[in-house]
Enzyme design. Sequence first.
Site, PDB file in Angstrom:
ATOM      1  N   SER A  34       0.842  -1.203   0.000  1.00 32.96           N
ATOM      2  CA  SER A  34       0.000   0.000   0.000  1.00 32.96           C
ATOM      3  C   SER A  34       0.877   1.251   0.000  1.00 32.96           C
ATOM      4  O   SER A  34       0.404   2.339  -0.313  1.00 32.96           O
ATOM      5  CB  SER A  34      -0.930   0.010   1.218  1.00 32.96           C
ATOM      6  OG  SER A  34      -0.191  -0.174   2.410  1.00 32.96           O
ATOM      7  N   LYS A  50       4.189 -11.642   3.147  1.00 41.61           N
ATOM      8  CA  LYS A  50       2.770 -11.762   2.784  1.00 41.61           C
ATOM      9  C   LYS A  50       2.665 -11.894   1.271  1.00 41.61           C
ATOM     10  O   LYS A  50       3.283 -11.128   0.535  1.00 41.61           O
ATOM     11  CB  LYS A  50       1.981 -10.556   3.303  1.00 41.61           C
ATOM     12  CG  LYS A  50       0.503 -10.590   2.912  1.00 41.61           C
ATOM     13  CD  LYS A  50      -0.350  -9.696   3.796  1.00 41.61           C
ATOM     14  CE  LYS A  50      -0.345  -8.243   3.432  1.00 41.61           C
ATOM     15  NZ  LYS A  50      -0.878  -7.937   2.087  1.00 41.61           N
ATOM     16  N   GLU A  86      -0.241 -12.439  -1.937  1.00 43.81           N
ATOM     17  CA  GLU A  86      -1.656 -12.369  -2.288  1.00 43.81           C
ATOM     18  C   GLU A  86      -2.024 -13.555  -3.170  1.00 43.81           C
ATOM     19  O   GLU A  86      -1.330 -13.837  -4.145  1.00 43.81           O
ATOM     20  CB  GLU A  86      -1.938 -11.058  -3.049  1.00 43.81           C
ATOM     21  CG  GLU A  86      -1.723  -9.832  -2.186  1.00 43.81           C
ATOM     22  CD  GLU A  86      -2.132  -8.544  -2.878  1.00 43.81           C
ATOM     23  OE1 GLU A  86      -2.738  -8.596  -3.963  1.00 43.81           O
ATOM     24  OE2 GLU A  86      -1.829  -7.470  -2.322  1.00 43.81           O
ATOM     25  N   GLU A 119      -9.348  -9.623   3.288  1.00 46.81           N
ATOM     26  CA  GLU A 119      -9.684  -8.220   3.005  1.00 46.81           C
ATOM     27  C   GLU A 119     -11.025  -8.123   2.288  1.00 46.81           C
ATOM     28  O   GLU A 119     -11.264  -8.802   1.274  1.00 46.81           O
ATOM     29  CB  GLU A 119      -8.577  -7.585   2.137  1.00 46.81           C
ATOM     30  CG  GLU A 119      -8.890  -6.135   1.769  1.00 46.81           C
ATOM     31  CD  GLU A 119      -7.688  -5.346   1.254  1.00 46.81           C
ATOM     32  OE1 GLU A 119      -6.554  -5.862   1.275  1.00 46.81           O
ATOM     33  OE2 GLU A 119      -7.907  -4.197   0.843  1.00 46.81           O
TER      34      GLU A 119
HETATM   35  O1  KIV Z   1      -0.501  -3.404   1.512  1.00 46.71           O
HETATM   36  C1  KIV Z   1      -1.214  -3.308   2.517  1.00 46.71           C
HETATM   37  O2  KIV Z   1      -1.150  -2.353   3.283  1.00 46.71           O
HETATM   38  C2  KIV Z   1      -2.169  -4.380   2.770  1.00 46.71           C
HETATM   39  C3  KIV Z   1      -3.309  -4.039   3.688  1.00 46.71           C
HETATM   40  C4  KIV Z   1      -4.384  -3.391   2.891  1.00 46.71           C
HETATM   41  C5  KIV Z   1      -3.806  -5.229   4.395  1.00 46.71           C
HETATM   42  O3  KIV Z   1      -2.070  -5.430   2.232  1.00 46.71           O
END
Ligand code: KIV
Length: 266
Positions: free
Chosen positions: A46, A112, A114, A181
């Site tokens: 983000s 993380k 996706e 999300e």
């Molecule tokens: O990139 C990010 O900040 C995220 C959040 C929206 C969970 O993946």
Amino acid sequence: MPDVTLTTLQGLKQSGEKIAMLTAYDATFAHAACTAGVEMLLVGDSLGMVLQGHDSTLPVTVEEMAYHTACVKRGNRGAMIVTDLPFASGTSLQRLLDDAVKVMQAGAHMVKLEGGAWLAEPIVRLAQMGVPVCAHLGLTPQSVNLFGGFKVQGRQEAQARQLRADAIALEQAGAAMLLLECVPSALGKEISEAVKIPVIGIGAGNGTDGQVLVLHDMLGLSLTGRSPKFVRNFMEGQPDIPAALAAYVEAVKDTSFPGPEHGFSA
Ligand code: KIV
């Protein structure tokens, strides 16, 4: 606070205490979030939107993710740092593994990714390398072009079934955590109860094991002047940023955030 580990997070899930997570991109905010009691810091891609001003997360590079992870590490005081692997990491398994090495060497404790059940292979490989993985399901912003916008996922029964199946498959593959999300609140609760690993929600209701928000959103800052439905502005009624961060942690812990007004129906 002692360092937050996977054992800490499992213990919080088992005891029913909610996990508080926030995005952080620099040392000072990482430090402030830790002082407020946040257990997990997300170096989210983000940053492409809130720091760099892009209209999606797609332009973010792994070098930028590693740079911000290193900044967050310097301000961290015991929280677990989770770093996003960016869009371009998905071009091959080898690139994804190489990018995971870069962000772990910069200071991440977990990466993380996706995606759904197809992440099983990278999760297994990363676990063999000693890298815990958080799998991000539901509205996965790197797929915004496939979704046709930032839209709630899992409203149709077939989609909800797929998300449930993906969550189970990802846990079985060895994911250490899930992030859900923008899914209906009832589905968020159902998935959290169906798996043993912690599930963090954003726009997924208050039945998940913890919550995350983008730092700028919860401080009432927005480039567009619009704020997603699932966000609360924690600056309201607070004298300063440290107090707003502490109010967020308190509201997650006492389950007053998110309220029903921040959730989505099926
Ligand atoms: O990139 C990010 O900040 C995220 C959040 C929206 C969970 O993946």
